[in-house]
Design a protein around this motif. Structure first.
Motif, PDB file in Angstrom:
ATOM      1  N   ALA A 148      35.924  35.404  41.339  1.00 43.67           N
ATOM      2  CA  ALA A 148      35.780  34.615  42.562  1.00 43.67           C
ATOM      3  C   ALA A 148      35.405  35.503  43.742  1.00 43.67           C
ATOM      4  CB  ALA A 148      37.079  33.861  42.853  1.00 43.67           C
ATOM      5  N   ALA A 149      35.970  36.696  43.786  1.00 44.16           N
ATOM      6  CA  ALA A 149      35.635  37.627  44.872  1.00 44.16           C
ATOM      7  C   ALA A 149      34.206  38.139  44.738  1.00 44.16           C
ATOM      8  CB  ALA A 149      36.620  38.791  44.872  1.00 44.16           C
ATOM      9  N   LEU A 150      33.749  38.309  43.509  1.00 46.94           N
ATOM     10  CA  LEU A 150      32.423  38.888  43.278  1.00 46.94           C
ATOM     11  C   LEU A 150      31.275  37.895  43.449  1.00 46.94           C
ATOM     12  CD1 LEU A 150      33.104  41.067  40.102  1.00 46.94           C
ATOM     13  CD2 LEU A 150      32.641  41.906  42.409  1.00 46.94           C
ATOM     14  N   ALA A 151      31.538  36.623  43.284  1.00 43.28           N
ATOM     15  CA  ALA A 151      30.460  35.635  43.274  1.00 43.28           C
ATOM     16  C   ALA A 151      29.580  35.751  44.518  1.00 43.28           C
ATOM     17  CB  ALA A 151      31.042  34.228  43.167  1.00 43.28           C
ATOM     18  N   ASP A 152      28.281  36.019  44.310  1.00 39.64           N
ATOM     19  CA  ASP A 152      27.276  36.094  45.371  1.00 39.64           C
ATOM     20  C   ASP A 152      27.535  37.214  46.378  1.00 39.64           C
ATOM     21  OD1 ASP A 152      25.867  33.854  44.334  1.00 39.64           O
ATOM     22  OD2 ASP A 152      27.313  32.523  45.304  1.00 39.64           O
ATOM     23  N   ALA A 153      28.270  38.239  45.973  1.00 44.30           N
ATOM     24  CA  ALA A 153      28.516  39.361  46.884  1.00 44.30           C
ATOM     25  C   ALA A 153      27.238  40.161  47.111  1.00 44.30           C
ATOM     26  CB  ALA A 153      29.603  40.272  46.325  1.00 44.30           C
ATOM     27  N   ASP A 154      27.103  40.697  48.306  1.00 41.31           N
ATOM     28  CA  ASP A 154      26.005  41.609  48.630  1.00 41.31           C
ATOM     29  C   ASP A 154      26.412  43.065  48.437  1.00 41.31           C
ATOM     30  OD1 ASP A 154      23.990  39.645  49.752  1.00 41.31           O
ATOM     31  OD2 ASP A 154      25.709  39.227  51.052  1.00 41.31           O
ATOM     32  N   PHE A 155      27.698  43.340  48.650  1.00 38.02           N
ATOM     33  CA  PHE A 155      28.241  44.685  48.492  1.00 38.02           C
ATOM     34  C   PHE A 155      29.594  44.576  47.800  1.00 38.02           C
ATOM     35  CE2 PHE A 155      25.709  44.578  52.368  1.00 38.02           C
ATOM     36  CZ  PHE A 155      24.829  45.629  52.156  1.00 38.02           C
ATOM     37  N   VAL A 156      29.867  45.518  46.914  1.00 41.56           N
ATOM     38  CA  VAL A 156      31.157  45.588  46.230  1.00 41.56           C
ATOM     39  C   VAL A 156      31.714  46.986  46.475  1.00 41.56           C
ATOM     40  CG1 VAL A 156      32.374  45.452  44.030  1.00 41.56           C
ATOM     41  CG2 VAL A 156      30.404  43.951  44.469  1.00 41.56           C
ATOM     42  N   ILE A 157      32.872  47.051  47.097  1.00 41.53           N
ATOM     43  CA  ILE A 157      33.542  48.324  47.367  1.00 41.53           C
ATOM     44  C   ILE A 157      34.670  48.472  46.357  1.00 41.53           C
ATOM     45  CG2 ILE A 157      34.861  49.675  49.033  1.00 41.53           C
ATOM     46  CD1 ILE A 157      33.401  48.228  51.262  1.00 41.53           C
ATOM     47  N   ASN A 158      34.609  49.507  45.546  1.00 36.32           N
ATOM     48  CA  ASN A 158      35.619  49.718  44.505  1.00 36.32           C
ATOM     49  C   ASN A 158      36.587  50.813  44.924  1.00 36.32           C
ATOM     50  OD1 ASN A 158      36.973  49.589  42.013  1.00 36.32           O
ATOM     51  ND2 ASN A 158      35.784  51.329  41.262  1.00 36.32           N
ATOM     52  N   ILE A 159      37.860  50.430  45.089  1.00 37.22           N
ATOM     53  CA  ILE A 159      38.914  51.398  45.402  1.00 37.22           C
ATOM     54  C   ILE A 159      40.092  51.217  44.446  1.00 37.22           C
ATOM     55  CG2 ILE A 159      38.336  51.828  47.814  1.00 37.22           C
ATOM     56  CD1 ILE A 159      40.222  49.672  48.672  1.00 37.22           C
ATOM     57  N   VAL A 160      39.806  50.712  43.250  1.00 41.73           N
ATOM     58  CA  VAL A 160      40.839  50.443  42.256  1.00 41.73           C
ATOM     59  C   VAL A 160      41.457  51.745  41.753  1.00 41.73           C
ATOM     60  CG1 VAL A 160      41.137  49.701  39.857  1.00 41.73           C
ATOM     61  CG2 VAL A 160      39.972  48.212  41.482  1.00 41.73           C
ATOM     62  N   GLN A 161      42.765  51.731  41.564  1.00 36.95           N
ATOM     63  CA  GLN A 161      43.454  52.836  40.901  1.00 36.95           C
ATOM     64  C   GLN A 161      44.240  52.250  39.738  1.00 36.95           C
ATOM     65  OE1 GLN A 161      45.959  55.326  43.359  1.00 36.95           O
ATOM     66  NE2 GLN A 161      46.821  56.389  41.604  1.00 36.95           N
ATOM     67  N   ILE A 162      43.734  52.433  38.532  1.00 34.47           N
ATOM     68  CA  ILE A 162      44.355  51.846  37.353  1.00 34.47           C
ATOM     69  C   ILE A 162      45.662  52.574  37.043  1.00 34.47           C
ATOM     70  CG2 ILE A 162      44.095  51.342  34.901  1.00 34.47           C
ATOM     71  CD1 ILE A 162      42.218  49.738  36.736  1.00 34.47           C
ATOM     72  N   GLY A 163      46.743  51.805  36.968  1.00 33.11           N
ATOM     73  CA  GLY A 163      48.051  52.387  36.664  1.00 33.11           C
ATOM     74  C   GLY A 163      48.857  52.802  37.875  1.00 33.11           C
ATOM     75  N   MET A 164      48.202  52.883  39.028  1.00 32.15           N
ATOM     76  CA  MET A 164      48.885  53.205  40.289  1.00 32.15           C
ATOM     77  C   MET A 164      49.746  54.466  40.165  1.00 32.15           C
ATOM     78  SD  MET A 164      47.793  51.040  42.560  1.00 32.15           S
ATOM     79  CE  MET A 164      49.036  50.918  43.851  1.00 32.15           C
ATOM     80  N   GLY A 165      50.839  54.510  40.907  1.00 35.03           N
ATOM     81  CA  GLY A 165      51.662  55.718  40.973  1.00 35.03           C
ATOM     82  C   GLY A 165      52.291  56.108  39.654  1.00 35.03           C
ATOM     83  N   GLU A 166      52.640  55.114  38.840  1.00 38.01           N
ATOM     84  CA  GLU A 166      53.263  55.417  37.546  1.00 38.01           C
ATOM     85  C   GLU A 166      52.336  56.254  36.677  1.00 38.01           C
ATOM     86  OE1 GLU A 166      54.444  53.090  33.400  1.00 38.01           O
ATOM     87  OE2 GLU A 166      53.935  51.934  35.198  1.00 38.01           O
ATOM     88  N   ALA A 167      51.078  55.846  36.585  1.00 31.68           N
ATOM     89  CA  ALA A 167      50.121  56.588  35.772  1.00 31.68           C
ATOM     90  C   ALA A 167      49.852  57.968  36.365  1.00 31.68           C
ATOM     91  CB  ALA A 167      48.816  55.799  35.654  1.00 31.68           C
ATOM     92  N   THR A 168      49.813  58.071  37.684  1.00 28.16           N
ATOM     93  CA  THR A 168      49.594  59.365  38.322  1.00 28.16           C
ATOM     94  C   THR A 168      50.729  60.331  37.992  1.00 28.16           C
ATOM     95  OG1 THR A 168      48.339  58.365  40.135  1.00 28.16           O
ATOM     96  CG2 THR A 168      49.293  60.541  40.534  1.00 28.16           C
ATOM     97  N   ARG A 169      51.959  59.857  38.012  1.00 27.86           N
ATOM     98  CA  ARG A 169      53.085  60.728  37.665  1.00 27.86           C
ATOM     99  C   ARG A 169      52.986  61.188  36.217  1.00 27.86           C
ATOM    100  NH1 ARG A 169      55.136  57.282  41.455  1.00 27.86           N
ATOM    101  NH2 ARG A 169      56.105  58.332  43.236  1.00 27.86           N
TER     102      ARG A 169
END
Length: 436
Positions: free
Chosen positions: A73-94
């Motif tokens: 729904a967020a992507l539909a007809d977008a002109d720009f997509v900014i990706n700042i996803v961090q998979i796993g967040m702090g748990e995965a980083t630790r």
């Protein structure tokens, strides 16, 4: 382009999202933009939405803000997509720090190369593939502006696995390095002329001038007169290689074999082992502070960040020409680096998009280091593309800091331990344990 739609993937990274929004809303020409926020964490998404509404009101922006737990729904007809996803967040980083530390490996940031960078990439790739497939269907003409690390690995994977061509990786390291150098030599940033190129977090300042005068001799004099300045990895690298690296000492120490292996170097160069875990904790604290302020109606201090994504969007919407630094497939931009690798070079931006500029050849000592970096990247990307778990181990064997610290049997044991620790975050074909 009128009423541009800008989709944020991972908008729950609220602190970074706030800075980007403050920059976007500072441009009057983007006042009618549609900001579509997406995150899988409902609480963080709600906080991001509240922060966006607050910043828009403070900046007097007319932007429309929507929030979506469902990515499409967020992507539909977008002109720009900014990706700042961090998979796993702090748990995965630790996990990225704790498991290697148990095997005798030191890391400072762990998000670009090394064991931390390898596994951060491998758990991000499945998301990037799904994102690319959704964009091809829902917004095929959109530009994907990626901030998620490991930058070079992610951009290489995106272009190889998804077929997307309008992809550029963005990082603030060149900009802030040049700001810091300008202050150090006591010249206003706006008056310096500079050019940098290389790979993300290991690019090099090839030109550093003021009104036609080379500023490197000024920097040399400052370093010679200040023993404490010499106690920094990037200064040590500059003195030996002849060109200043464009990332912090904490980052830079992880991409070469010379520093983290040795207690004496850690002490001499003041290297903070495990520093990124503290940064993660600080980000959580800042997020909670922001959420509390929004819930209570307290004022929220939000400042612009001078990030590249808002500048790129403004240039494409208005046709305003700018130069930014972007991470893109090499394809002849730097002659003595692999064509399939992702390099960081100056890019011209205007209404026609992001146009990388050709640099030519790097000095050979710089290209040698960059090639090692890109070789590790290539093995990680190939591991995912070919479903080949042995390439994970090959990448770790090639990585300079890992190879300097551990014998090969321990490297393979560590990779098995990391595969077990990250489990289902990895694509199924890469979950195989191979032993030592």
């Amino acid at each position: 382009m009128t009423h541009p739609k800008i989709a944020f993937m991972g908008a729950g990274s609220v602190v970074f999202t706030q800075g980007l929004l403050a920059d976007l809303f500072a441009f009057p020409e983007l006042g009618d933009a549609h900001i579509a926020l997406h995150d899988i964490d409902p609480e963080r998404l709600g906080t991001a939405r509240a922060a966006a509404d607050y910043i828009a009101a403070q900046r007097g922006s007319r932007a429309t803000v929507t929030a979506h737990e469902e990515r499409r729904a967020a992507l539909a007809d977008a002109d720009f997509v900014i990706n700042i996803v961090q998979i796993g967040m702090g748990e995965a980083t630790r996990t990225d720090f704790d498991v290697p530390a148990e095997h005798g490996l030191r890391q400072t940031i762990g998000d670009t190369l090394g064991i931390g960078g390898v596994f951060r990439a491998l758990r991000t790739f499945p998301f990037l593939k799904a994102l690319g497939e959704d964009m091809a269907e829902l917004c095929p003409d959109a530009w994907l502006l990626n901030y998620t690390n490991p930058m070079a690995m992610n951009v290489q994977y995106l272009t190889a696995a998804t077929g997307l061509t309008k992809v550029v990786g963005l990082c603030h390291s060149v900009y802030w390095t040049m700001n810091d150098l300008a202050k150090l030599v006591n010249v206003p940033f706006e008056e310096i002329t500079y050019r940098a190129a290389g790979v993300n977090h290991q690019a090099w300042v090839l030109r550093f001038e003021h009104e036609g005068r080379d500023l490197y001799p000024v920097l040399d004099s400052l370093i010679a007169s200040d023993p404490e300045l010499r106690r920094r990895v990037r200064v040590d690298m500059y003195r030996r290689l002849g060109y200043y690296p464009t990332e912090t000492s904490e980052h830079s120490s992880e991409y070469v074999p010379w520093y983290l292996r040795h207690d004496t170097e850690i002490e001499r160069l003041r290297l903070p082992i495990g520093a990124y875990v503290g940064i993660v904790d600080d980000n959580v604290t800042e997020y909670q502070r922001t959420r509390k302020a929004l819930l209570s109606g307290s004022p929220l201090l939000v400042e612009g960040t001078m990030e590249y994504a808002p500048q790129i969007i403004h240039s494409m919407v208005t046709g305003t020409p700018r130069t930014v630094y972007g991470n893109v497939p090499n394809r002849g931009l730097i002659d003595n680096l692999p064509a399939h690798g992702v390099v960081e070079v100056p890019c011209l931006v205007d209404g026609s998009g992001v146009q990388p500029t050709r640099v030519g050849s790097l000095p050979p000592q710089l290209a040698a280091l960059n090639r090692t970096y890109l070789s590790a990247n290539d093995l990680v990307v190939r591991a995912a593309l070919e479903d080949e778990p042995r390439h994970i181990r090959h990448a770790a064997m090639v990585d300079p800091a890992t190879a300097a610290a551990l014998p090969v049997e321990r490297i393979w044991e560590l990779c098995d331990a990391m595969v077990r620790a990250h489990g289902e975050r990895l694509q199924p074909g890469l979950r195989t344990l191979l032993g030592s």
